[in-house]
Design an enzyme around this catalytic site. Sequence first.
Site, PDB file in Angstrom:
ATOM      1  N   ALA A 109       0.830  -1.217   0.000  1.00  0.00           N
ATOM      2  CA  ALA A 109       0.000   0.000   0.000  1.00  0.00           C
ATOM      3  C   ALA A 109       0.859   1.260   0.000  1.00  0.00           C
ATOM      4  O   ALA A 109       0.505   2.269   0.594  1.00  0.00           O
ATOM      5  CB  ALA A 109      -0.931  -0.008   1.207  1.00  0.00           C
ATOM      6  N   ARG A 113      -3.141   7.473 -10.501  1.00  0.00           N
ATOM      7  CA  ARG A 113      -4.341   7.484 -11.328  1.00  0.00           C
ATOM      8  C   ARG A 113      -5.589   7.895 -10.545  1.00  0.00           C
ATOM      9  O   ARG A 113      -6.631   8.164 -11.119  1.00  0.00           O
ATOM     10  CB  ARG A 113      -4.525   6.096 -11.978  1.00  0.00           C
ATOM     11  N   LYS A 154      -4.275   6.121  -1.840  1.00  0.00           N
ATOM     12  CA  LYS A 154      -5.286   5.252  -2.459  1.00  0.00           C
ATOM     13  C   LYS A 154      -5.870   4.268  -1.447  1.00  0.00           C
ATOM     14  O   LYS A 154      -7.085   4.042  -1.418  1.00  0.00           O
ATOM     15  CB  LYS A 154      -4.663   4.502  -3.641  1.00  0.00           C
ATOM     16  N   GLY A 195      -1.962  -7.674 -15.554  1.00  0.00           N
ATOM     17  CA  GLY A 195      -0.906  -8.533 -16.053  1.00  0.00           C
ATOM     18  C   GLY A 195      -1.538  -9.806 -16.611  1.00  0.00           C
ATOM     19  O   GLY A 195      -2.470 -10.354 -16.019  1.00  0.00           O
ATOM     20  N   ASN A 229      -7.595   1.206  -9.496  1.00  0.00           N
ATOM     21  CA  ASN A 229      -6.511   2.094  -9.901  1.00  0.00           C
ATOM     22  C   ASN A 229      -6.988   3.527 -10.050  1.00  0.00           C
ATOM     23  O   ASN A 229      -6.220   4.462  -9.853  1.00  0.00           O
ATOM     24  CB  ASN A 229      -5.910   1.623 -11.233  1.00  0.00           C
ATOM     25  N   ASN A 287     -29.899  27.825  24.180  1.00  0.00           N
ATOM     26  CA  ASN A 287     -28.714  27.308  24.884  1.00  0.00           C
ATOM     27  C   ASN A 287     -27.474  28.156  24.646  1.00  0.00           C
ATOM     28  O   ASN A 287     -26.452  27.925  25.257  1.00  0.00           O
ATOM     29  CB  ASN A 287     -28.444  25.852  24.447  1.00  0.00           C
ATOM     30  N   TYR A 288     -27.553  29.158  23.795  1.00  0.00           N
ATOM     31  CA  TYR A 288     -26.350  29.868  23.367  1.00  0.00           C
ATOM     32  C   TYR A 288     -26.560  31.357  23.595  1.00  0.00           C
ATOM     33  O   TYR A 288     -27.536  31.948  23.098  1.00  0.00           O
ATOM     34  CB  TYR A 288     -26.130  29.580  21.880  1.00  0.00           C
ATOM     35  N   ALA A 292     -48.183  28.408  27.763  1.00  0.00           N
ATOM     36  CA  ALA A 292     -47.956  28.675  26.349  1.00  0.00           C
ATOM     37  C   ALA A 292     -47.240  30.015  26.213  1.00  0.00           C
ATOM     38  O   ALA A 292     -47.585  30.989  26.884  1.00  0.00           O
ATOM     39  CB  ALA A 292     -49.281  28.721  25.608  1.00  0.00           C
TER      40      ALA A 292
HETATM   41  C1  UD1 Z   1      -0.406  -5.014 -10.528  1.00  0.00           C
HETATM   42  C2  UD1 Z   1       0.336  -6.195 -11.186  1.00  0.00           C
HETATM   43  C3  UD1 Z   1      -0.529  -6.756 -12.318  1.00  0.00           C
HETATM   44  C4  UD1 Z   1      -1.876  -7.190 -11.769  1.00  0.00           C
HETATM   45  C5  UD1 Z   1      -2.557  -6.008 -11.065  1.00  0.00           C
HETATM   46  C6  UD1 Z   1      -3.862  -6.520 -10.457  1.00  0.00           C
HETATM   47  C7  UD1 Z   1       2.713  -5.657 -10.956  1.00  0.00           C
HETATM   48  C8  UD1 Z   1       3.948  -5.209 -11.641  1.00  0.00           C
HETATM   49  N1  UD1 Z   1       1.606  -5.727 -11.696  1.00  0.00           N
HETATM   50  O1  UD1 Z   1      -0.493  -3.973 -11.457  1.00  0.00           O
HETATM   51  O2  UD1 Z   1       0.105  -7.880 -12.890  1.00  0.00           O
HETATM   52  O3  UD1 Z   1      -2.701  -7.662 -12.825  1.00  0.00           O
HETATM   53  O4  UD1 Z   1      -1.686  -5.464 -10.066  1.00  0.00           O
HETATM   54  O5  UD1 Z   1      -4.162  -6.129  -9.216  1.00  0.00           O
HETATM   55  O6  UD1 Z   1       2.750  -5.951  -9.781  1.00  0.00           O
HETATM   56  N2  UD1 Z   1       2.656  -0.443  -4.603  1.00  0.00           N
HETATM   57  C9  UD1 Z   1       3.597  -0.184  -3.633  1.00  0.00           C
HETATM   58  N3  UD1 Z   1       4.783   0.354  -3.997  1.00  0.00           N
HETATM   59  C10 UD1 Z   1       5.081   0.636  -5.287  1.00  0.00           C
HETATM   60  C11 UD1 Z   1       4.120   0.353  -6.274  1.00  0.00           C
HETATM   61  C12 UD1 Z   1       2.914  -0.194  -5.900  1.00  0.00           C
HETATM   62  O7  UD1 Z   1       3.368  -0.427  -2.449  1.00  0.00           O
HETATM   63  O8  UD1 Z   1       6.211   1.114  -5.541  1.00  0.00           O
HETATM   64  C13 UD1 Z   1       1.357  -1.018  -4.174  1.00  0.00           C
HETATM   65  C14 UD1 Z   1       0.193  -0.110  -4.558  1.00  0.00           C
HETATM   66  O9  UD1 Z   1      -0.083   0.807  -3.529  1.00  0.00           O
HETATM   67  C15 UD1 Z   1      -0.933  -1.110  -4.817  1.00  0.00           C
HETATM   68  C16 UD1 Z   1      -0.214  -2.395  -5.191  1.00  0.00           C
HETATM   69  O10 UD1 Z   1       1.135  -2.229  -4.836  1.00  0.00           O
HETATM   70  O11 UD1 Z   1      -1.726  -1.329  -3.675  1.00  0.00           O
HETATM   71  C17 UD1 Z   1      -0.325  -2.682  -6.680  1.00  0.00           C
HETATM   72  O12 UD1 Z   1       0.220  -1.593  -7.394  1.00  0.00           O
HETATM   73  P1  UD1 Z   1      -0.502  -1.011  -8.683  1.00  0.00           P
HETATM   74  O13 UD1 Z   1       0.230   0.172  -9.134  1.00  0.00           O
HETATM   75  O14 UD1 Z   1      -1.950  -0.876  -8.435  1.00  0.00           O
HETATM   76  O15 UD1 Z   1      -0.227  -2.227  -9.701  1.00  0.00           O
HETATM   77  P2  UD1 Z   1      -0.946  -2.468 -11.092  1.00  0.00           P
HETATM   78  O16 UD1 Z   1      -0.344  -1.573 -12.096  1.00  0.00           O
HETATM   79  O17 UD1 Z   1      -2.397  -2.405 -10.926  1.00  0.00           O
HETATM   80 CA    CA Z   2      -3.747  -2.028  -9.175  1.00  0.00          CA
END
Ligand code: UD1
Ligand code: CA
Length: 460
Positions: free
Chosen positions: A19, A25, A32, A148, A233, A391-392, A428
């Site tokens: 996270a 995005r 997020k 992916g 996203n 009250n105020y 009243a």
């Molecule tokens: C990722 C997967 C993709 C999959 C998709 C589905 C990779 C490279 N790709 O893509 O194959 O289909 O999720 O859910 O993993 N995050 C970090 N640090 C970072 C980058 C991301 O903690 O440097 C965390 C984000 O906060 C997020 C999670 O990792 O909660 C996934 O990152 P996100 O950017 O949403 O990956 P996707 O591009 O959606």
């Molecule tokens: Ca994602």
Amino acid sequence: MTEPLSHPARPDWTAVILAAGRGTRMHSTLPKALHPVAGVPMVRHVANAARGAGFGQIVVVVSPEGEPVAETAGDGAVAAIQTEPLGTGHAALAGASAVGDASTVVILNGDLPLLTAETLAAAAARHAEADATLTFVTAEVADPTGYGRVDRKVGRVHAIVEEADTDADTGAINEINVGLYLAEADWLRGALAALEPSAGGELYLTDIVTAAVAHGTVETYRLANLGEVQQVNDRVELARAEAVMRTRIRERLMRAGVTIADPASTYVDASVEVGADTTLLPGTHLLGATAVGANCELGPNAVLRDVTAGDRVRVGSSTLEGSTLAEDVEIGPYCHLRPGSVIERDVHLGNYVEVKESRIGAGTQIGHFSYVGDARVGQAVNIGAGTVTANYDGERKHRTEIGDGAFIGVDSMLVAPVNVGASARTAAGAVVIDDVPPGELAIGVPARNRPNEGGKPGRG
Ligand code: UD1
Ligand code: CA
């Protein structure tokens, strides 16, 4: 809502929730993972699922400013800091380095609020049975855009191809990577440390699949319920996840005995509890830390936020916030309860009544347009139409006390601080600036006190 712990506990397994991403995005100042889905921050949904699946420890990978994200994950979640957002592989390494001596690590993307404890437990069972180096969860979707793709050669997983790296062939694959992975901790740390940056300079967690193929066996768990797949996203996907979650909550309640007359117009947060044989009429919103008892009727158009209500409560079109209602209370239509209101049993609040930070005693009636603020109203009190607690004074708030059995005549102004004694009456239109002793009658503008001889003081 915390998922029930209905799966074999796996105390030496750790869930790592990613996270720390920028969430670019989302175009938001809020991380997020803190965006709510059905009123509950995304990261908390994910952590609840991990807890429900019985994993012994939860590590949340957060950015250096992301401490609140880990706190929001709730009970016992610990933070691991990813110093820079260099990709999911980099984040997973930060997490895997913080898991201590856990045997197995379950990596979860933090933007999968719909994943259930059941799915986590089933994937965990699959991983344990298969004795695989790596297990990850896939799903077959109609539109794989943004995910992916799972690239197989003669049926066997060969790699995960990220959207940006797809060609015409791999782009057409509709088996996608959901974002949930299970691996043995020691192997995982080594594989993550060995990741090479992608063309864009990020470390892709998904590249560990290739390493696992070279090292041993890769197992997949195919998600049958597509209602769990939605990642978030951007805000369009947030709204999609929200719709799925809200439907799931309503169906859970209906299956547990709650009647929902019009599901499409009824909004219930994930944190809310509703008792059996309660009916939610159209346009009703139950939000935040709200718990409603059995045999209630709410709505149409009732909004309850952070409200606790007992059994057999009825609320017509009204807005109730931060308040507690005992059983058999009747409210509305068109009432506004503001935070700190405690309504005891058998109270009736009719049209256009506003109550703020007040206790209303059992059996009391406030039938028509009135304002009661910073007051303590006893039991079996009758408050006439148009009564106002003043009250105020422009600088400070003052309290009003009304004793048991008092009768407040229509259009009374109770200028606080003021006490109206038990069984006292106001006439009243009285403007009450002095305390009214128990049993006496206050009459006039400003009101004077005299013995209460019953009758109709308003006309006397
Ligand atoms: C990722 C997967 C993709 C999959 C998709 C589905 C990779 C490279 N790709 O893509 O194959 O289909 O999720 O859910 O993993 N995050 C970090 N640090 C970072 C980058 C991301 O903690 O440097 C965390 C984000 O906060 C997020 C999670 O990792 O909660 C996934 O990152 P996100 O950017 O949403 O990956 P996707 O591009 O959606
Ligand atoms: Ca994602």
